[in-house]
Design an enzyme around this catalytic site. Structure first.
Site, PDB file in Angstrom:
ATOM      1  N   ASN A 133     -10.441  -2.529  -6.306  1.00 47.55           N
ATOM      2  CA  ASN A 133      -9.622  -1.612  -7.110  1.00 47.55           C
ATOM      3  C   ASN A 133     -10.248  -1.243  -8.461  1.00 47.55           C
ATOM      4  O   ASN A 133      -9.813  -0.293  -9.099  1.00 47.55           O
ATOM      5  CB  ASN A 133      -8.204  -2.175  -7.335  1.00 47.55           C
ATOM      6  CG  ASN A 133      -7.353  -2.156  -6.079  1.00 47.55           C
ATOM      7  OD1 ASN A 133      -6.435  -2.953  -5.919  1.00 47.55           O
ATOM      8  ND2 ASN A 133      -7.653  -1.248  -5.157  1.00 47.55           N
ATOM      9  N   TRP A 134     -11.311  -1.986  -8.860  1.00 44.14           N
ATOM     10  CA  TRP A 134     -12.012  -1.631 -10.109  1.00 44.14           C
ATOM     11  C   TRP A 134     -12.692  -0.268 -10.004  1.00 44.14           C
ATOM     12  O   TRP A 134     -13.021   0.337 -11.017  1.00 44.14           O
ATOM     13  CB  TRP A 134     -13.069  -2.688 -10.459  1.00 44.14           C
ATOM     14  CG  TRP A 134     -12.491  -4.047 -10.737  1.00 44.14           C
ATOM     15  CD1 TRP A 134     -12.604  -5.149  -9.943  1.00 44.14           C
ATOM     16  CD2 TRP A 134     -11.719  -4.449 -11.869  1.00 44.14           C
ATOM     17  NE1 TRP A 134     -11.941  -6.213 -10.514  1.00 44.14           N
ATOM     18  CE2 TRP A 134     -11.398  -5.808 -11.694  1.00 44.14           C
ATOM     19  CE3 TRP A 134     -11.253  -3.786 -13.019  1.00 44.14           C
ATOM     20  CZ2 TRP A 134     -10.633  -6.529 -12.621  1.00 44.14           C
ATOM     21  CZ3 TRP A 134     -10.496  -4.497 -13.941  1.00 44.14           C
ATOM     22  CH2 TRP A 134     -10.200  -5.851 -13.731  1.00 44.14           C
ATOM     23  N   ASP A 149       0.838  -1.205   0.000  1.00 41.44           N
ATOM     24  CA  ASP A 149       0.000   0.000   0.000  1.00 41.44           C
ATOM     25  C   ASP A 149       0.875   1.260   0.000  1.00 41.44           C
ATOM     26  O   ASP A 149       1.996   1.241   0.501  1.00 41.44           O
ATOM     27  CB  ASP A 149      -0.895  -0.042   1.248  1.00 41.44           C
ATOM     28  CG  ASP A 149      -2.080   0.896   1.151  1.00 41.44           C
ATOM     29  OD1 ASP A 149      -2.328   1.452   0.065  1.00 41.44           O
ATOM     30  OD2 ASP A 149      -2.759   1.081   2.183  1.00 41.44           O
ATOM     31  N   GLU A 206       1.227 -13.582  12.364  1.00 43.67           N
ATOM     32  CA  GLU A 206       1.734 -12.381  13.011  1.00 43.67           C
ATOM     33  C   GLU A 206       1.558 -11.222  12.044  1.00 43.67           C
ATOM     34  O   GLU A 206       1.777 -11.382  10.830  1.00 43.67           O
ATOM     35  CB  GLU A 206       3.233 -12.552  13.349  1.00 43.67           C
ATOM     36  CG  GLU A 206       3.517 -13.643  14.369  1.00 43.67           C
ATOM     37  CD  GLU A 206       2.978 -13.328  15.762  1.00 43.67           C
ATOM     38  OE1 GLU A 206       2.857 -12.130  16.102  1.00 43.67           O
ATOM     39  OE2 GLU A 206       2.671 -14.272  16.505  1.00 43.67           O
ATOM     40  N   ASN A 233       1.383   3.511  -2.826  1.00 42.29           N
ATOM     41  CA  ASN A 233       1.977   3.974  -4.091  1.00 42.29           C
ATOM     42  C   ASN A 233       1.437   5.349  -4.492  1.00 42.29           C
ATOM     43  O   ASN A 233       2.192   6.212  -4.932  1.00 42.29           O
ATOM     44  CB  ASN A 233       1.700   2.977  -5.206  1.00 42.29           C
ATOM     45  CG  ASN A 233       2.219   1.595  -4.869  1.00 42.29           C
ATOM     46  OD1 ASN A 233       3.415   1.358  -4.908  1.00 42.29           O
ATOM     47  ND2 ASN A 233       1.329   0.697  -4.498  1.00 42.29           N
ATOM     48  N   SER A 264      -8.295  -5.336   4.925  1.00 41.21           N
ATOM     49  CA  SER A 264      -8.848  -4.995   3.610  1.00 41.21           C
ATOM     50  C   SER A 264      -9.238  -6.221   2.776  1.00 41.21           C
ATOM     51  O   SER A 264      -8.904  -6.306   1.587  1.00 41.21           O
ATOM     52  CB  SER A 264      -7.855  -4.118   2.833  1.00 41.21           C
ATOM     53  OG  SER A 264      -7.634  -2.905   3.520  1.00 41.21           O
ATOM     54  N   ARG A 317       0.077   7.691  -2.518  1.00 41.25           N
ATOM     55  CA  ARG A 317       0.551   8.754  -1.609  1.00 41.25           C
ATOM     56  C   ARG A 317       2.024   9.082  -1.863  1.00 41.25           C
ATOM     57  O   ARG A 317       2.433  10.237  -1.813  1.00 41.25           O
ATOM     58  CB  ARG A 317       0.342   8.330  -0.147  1.00 41.25           C
ATOM     59  CG  ARG A 317      -1.004   8.787   0.395  1.00 41.25           C
ATOM     60  CD  ARG A 317      -1.334   8.133   1.706  1.00 41.25           C
ATOM     61  NE  ARG A 317      -1.706   6.727   1.487  1.00 41.25           N
ATOM     62  CZ  ARG A 317      -1.960   5.882   2.466  1.00 41.25           C
ATOM     63  NH1 ARG A 317      -1.851   6.274   3.730  1.00 41.25           N
ATOM     64  NH2 ARG A 317      -2.310   4.641   2.195  1.00 41.25           N
ATOM     65  N   TRP A 318       2.791   8.050  -2.162  1.00 36.96           N
ATOM     66  CA  TRP A 318       4.212   8.258  -2.489  1.00 36.96           C
ATOM     67  C   TRP A 318       4.328   9.201  -3.684  1.00 36.96           C
ATOM     68  O   TRP A 318       5.128  10.137  -3.679  1.00 36.96           O
ATOM     69  CB  TRP A 318       4.856   6.903  -2.811  1.00 36.96           C
ATOM     70  CG  TRP A 318       6.313   6.944  -3.142  1.00 36.96           C
ATOM     71  CD1 TRP A 318       7.357   6.783  -2.267  1.00 36.96           C
ATOM     72  CD2 TRP A 318       6.903   7.129  -4.446  1.00 36.96           C
ATOM     73  NE1 TRP A 318       8.553   6.865  -2.942  1.00 36.96           N
ATOM     74  CE2 TRP A 318       8.292   7.077  -4.277  1.00 36.96           C
ATOM     75  CE3 TRP A 318       6.374   7.322  -5.730  1.00 36.96           C
ATOM     76  CZ2 TRP A 318       9.193   7.214  -5.339  1.00 36.96           C
ATOM     77  CZ3 TRP A 318       7.262   7.472  -6.788  1.00 36.96           C
ATOM     78  CH2 TRP A 318       8.650   7.418  -6.601  1.00 36.96           C
ATOM     79  N   THR A 339     -10.466  -6.777  -5.451  1.00 34.50           N
ATOM     80  CA  THR A 339     -11.743  -6.673  -6.163  1.00 34.50           C
ATOM     81  C   THR A 339     -12.327  -5.264  -6.022  1.00 34.50           C
ATOM     82  O   THR A 339     -13.192  -4.880  -6.797  1.00 34.50           O
ATOM     83  CB  THR A 339     -12.755  -7.716  -5.625  1.00 34.50           C
ATOM     84  OG1 THR A 339     -12.748  -7.667  -4.195  1.00 34.50           O
ATOM     85  CG2 THR A 339     -12.386  -9.117  -6.064  1.00 34.50           C
TER      86      THR A 339
HETATM   87  C1  V07 Z   1       1.165  -4.081  -9.395  1.00 36.12           C
HETATM   88  C2  V07 Z   1       3.022  -2.835  -8.254  1.00 36.12           C
HETATM   89  C3  V07 Z   1       3.184  -3.158  -6.804  1.00 36.12           C
HETATM   90  C4  V07 Z   1       2.421  -2.231  -5.894  1.00 36.12           C
HETATM   91  C5  V07 Z   1       0.942  -2.491  -5.879  1.00 36.12           C
HETATM   92  C6  V07 Z   1       0.098  -1.996  -7.025  1.00 36.12           C
HETATM   93  C7  V07 Z   1       0.808  -1.850  -8.334  1.00 36.12           C
HETATM   94  C8  V07 Z   1       3.462  -6.693  -9.888  1.00 36.12           C
HETATM   95  C9  V07 Z   1       2.355  -7.234 -10.476  1.00 36.12           C
HETATM   96  C10 V07 Z   1       2.215  -8.555 -11.067  1.00 36.12           C
HETATM   97  C11 V07 Z   1       1.015  -9.224 -11.019  1.00 36.12           C
HETATM   98  C12 V07 Z   1       0.876 -10.492 -11.570  1.00 36.12           C
HETATM   99  C13 V07 Z   1       1.951 -11.097 -12.144  1.00 36.12           C
HETATM  100  C14 V07 Z   1       3.163 -10.463 -12.205  1.00 36.12           C
HETATM  101  C15 V07 Z   1       3.290  -9.187 -11.660  1.00 36.12           C
HETATM  102  C16 V07 Z   1       1.366  -6.249 -10.352  1.00 36.12           C
HETATM  103  C17 V07 Z   1      -0.654  -5.204 -10.489  1.00 36.12           C
HETATM  104  C18 V07 Z   1      -0.150  -4.102  -9.816  1.00 36.12           C
HETATM  105  C19 V07 Z   1      -2.069  -5.220 -10.937  1.00 36.12           C
HETATM  106  F1  V07 Z   1       1.836 -12.348 -12.645  1.00 36.12           F
HETATM  107  N1  V07 Z   1       3.209  -5.475  -9.429  1.00 36.12           N
HETATM  108  N2  V07 Z   1       1.928  -5.184  -9.695  1.00 36.12           N
HETATM  109  N3  V07 Z   1       0.093  -6.271 -10.742  1.00 36.12           N
HETATM  110  N4  V07 Z   1       1.662  -2.973  -8.724  1.00 36.12           N
END
Ligand code: V07
Length: 249
Positions: free
Chosen positions: A76-77, A28, A216, A30, A205, A32-33, A74
């Site tokens: 995030n849509w 969590d 933990e 991204n 969440s 705000r960063w 679910t």
């Molecule tokens: C996403 C990067 C990490 C921060 C959270 C939200 C954004 C890696 C994946 C991913 C998912 C499936 C896969 C390989 C990589 C990813 C989404 C968002 C939707 F097989 N980071 N990341 N997928 N974020």
């Protein structure tokens, strides 16, 4: 002290024979960063993917057996379409650049969540990841995508009801039997030992509600794009200082 020295100090304090087998992370902060830097939210997600790369490598190095990352819920849509579209490009992007290394490092890619609403290109990327790593026997890298815990539990109940109706099992359902119908049960993943949530929120969440019953919980105010190996080591160190009781008094 520089970060390499801090890393070595933490590594010395950690019992390498008691690394948590399954670590789950709610990534969590991204947005705000990005906002604090005057950048678009996509820049936060992009940096978040860099953190995923670093944490996957380092988790594997530490000997973590299962790493579950909550990438898309679910809920995030409900975000703006441009942001959803950007997020949906990330699985493909990540796997395009990382899959060769994952294959080489014996990492097995896994996935939990409801595929039905996921775009075709995301399913194709996931399938490729599953396919190319299915014979790997090292760390399981488990992405939660379009995942919601209540939906998972309800879906398990439906599958179970159908098996009862067909006489495959009786109605005296045990916890073990029920678990087998969850995504994690079908993949034979153990329950998480440690849940990490970044960005200063103290909630689950709708993430792995059943599986986190005895885990933990470790929280940090650090935003996910700033999370690094030192935070992971600190979380593991703190985990090792706790006494897990599994409900015993
Ligand atoms: C996403 C990067 C990490 C921060 C959270 C939200 C954004 C890696 C994946 C991913 C998912 C499936 C896969 C390989 C990589 C990813 C989404 C968002 C939707 F097989 N980071 N990341 N997928 N974020």
């Amino acid at each position: 002290m520089d970060s390499k020295a801090q890393e070595l100090e933490l590594l010395q304090k950690i019992d390498r024979s008691k690394i948590p087998a399954h670590v789950a992370i709610i990534m969590d902060g991204n947005g705000r960063w990005a906002r604090e830097r005057g950048l678009p939210r996509s820049a936060g997600h992009k940096q978040g993917v860099e953190t995923v790369r670093e944490i996957v490598r380092y988790s594997n190095y530490l000997g973590i057996k299962v790493l579950t990352l909550f990438a898309f819920s679910t809920e995030n849509w409900k975000r703006p379409p441009w942001e959803v579209n950007y997020l949906m490009s990330l699985p493909e992007q990540y796997l395009h650049s990382e899959l060769p290394e994952l294959v080489k490092n014996n990492v097995r890619v896994n996935f939990i969540g409801d595929r039905k609403r996921l775009p075709q290109q995301v399913c194709a990327a996931i399938d490729k990841g599953l396919q190319e790593t299915r014979n790997n026997s090292g760390m399981v890298l488990n992405f939660a995508l379009n995942y919601g815990a209540r939906a998972e539990i309800v879906q398990a109940a439906r599958l179970l009801a159908e098996d009862v109706r067909q006489g495959v099992i009786g109605t005296d359902i045990t916890e073990e039997q029920f678990s087998a119908y969850l995504y994690t049960g079908r993949l034979q993943l153990p329950d998480p030992d440690l849940l990490i949530r970044t960005s200063g929120e103290y909630r689950l969440s709708n993430f792995l509600l059943w599986q986190l019953a005895y885990s933990e919980l470790w929280f940090t105010r650090t935003y996910w794009p700033d999370f690094n190996r030192l935070h992971l080591l600190q979380a593991i160190y703190d985990f090792q200082q706790r006494e897990r009781r599994f409900g015993k008094s």
